[in-house]
Design a protein around this motif. Structure first.
Motif, PDB file in Angstrom:
ATOM      1  N   GLN A 152       0.830  -1.199   0.000  1.00  0.00           N
ATOM      2  CA  GLN A 152       0.000   0.000   0.000  1.00  0.00           C
ATOM      3  C   GLN A 152       0.870   1.256   0.000  1.00  0.00           C
ATOM      4  N   GLN A 186       0.994   4.080  -2.946  1.00  0.00           N
ATOM      5  CA  GLN A 186       0.680   5.476  -2.624  1.00  0.00           C
ATOM      6  C   GLN A 186       1.865   6.390  -2.944  1.00  0.00           C
ATOM      7  N   TRP A 208      -1.734   6.668   4.357  1.00  0.00           N
ATOM      8  CA  TRP A 208      -0.630   5.839   3.892  1.00  0.00           C
ATOM      9  C   TRP A 208      -0.511   4.563   4.711  1.00  0.00           C
TER      10      TRP A 208
END
Length: 128
Positions: free
Chosen positions: A12, A16, A68
């Motif tokens: 992730q 991002q 985040w």
């Protein structure tokens, strides 16, 4: 349960970071003819990841703020000091920005591959 897996947080964070860097590259390309505009970039994902592990936890002020993962924060775009300027003061190079865009695409693809492989391992462990 699955949001606590470090490999999924890594994927992730990588995705991002790629999205954030792509927006900086796009902004640079949009301002390629703007007089006085200075080229910007963000720190590499490895630097952001290492700094965020040792940094104090950040507080969220709204739902989309600091999105985040649990410990990651987006990097700030910094002006590149050693970039050569055109006579009008602009330091953006189209060729450099296109190369960065390709690099960002590769980083995003790697993040998706990590995520996909992790999901396949989880599915296999569940017998599906």
């Amino acid at each position: 349960m699955f949001e606590n897996l470090e490999i999924l947080r890594l994927a992730q964070g990588m995705a991002q970071h790629a999205v954030t860097r792509q927006s900086v590259v796009a902004r640079n390309l949009a301002n390629v003819d703007t007089p006085g505009y200075q080229q910007r970039d963000i720190a590499s994902f490895a630097e952001v990841w290492q700094q965020s592990d040792s940094a104090a936890p950040l507080q969220r002020t709204r739902e989309s703020h600091l999105d985040w993962g649990s410990r990651r924060s987006p990097p700030d775009a910094a002006v590149i000091a050693d970039a050569t300027s055109e006579p009008n003061g602009n330091s953006v190079s189209v060729e450099t920005e296109i190369m960065k865009s390709v690099e960002v695409r590769q980083q995003h693809d790697i993040a998706l591959s990590i995520y996909r492989s992790s999901l396949n391992v989880l599915r296999a462990s569940l017998g599906r």
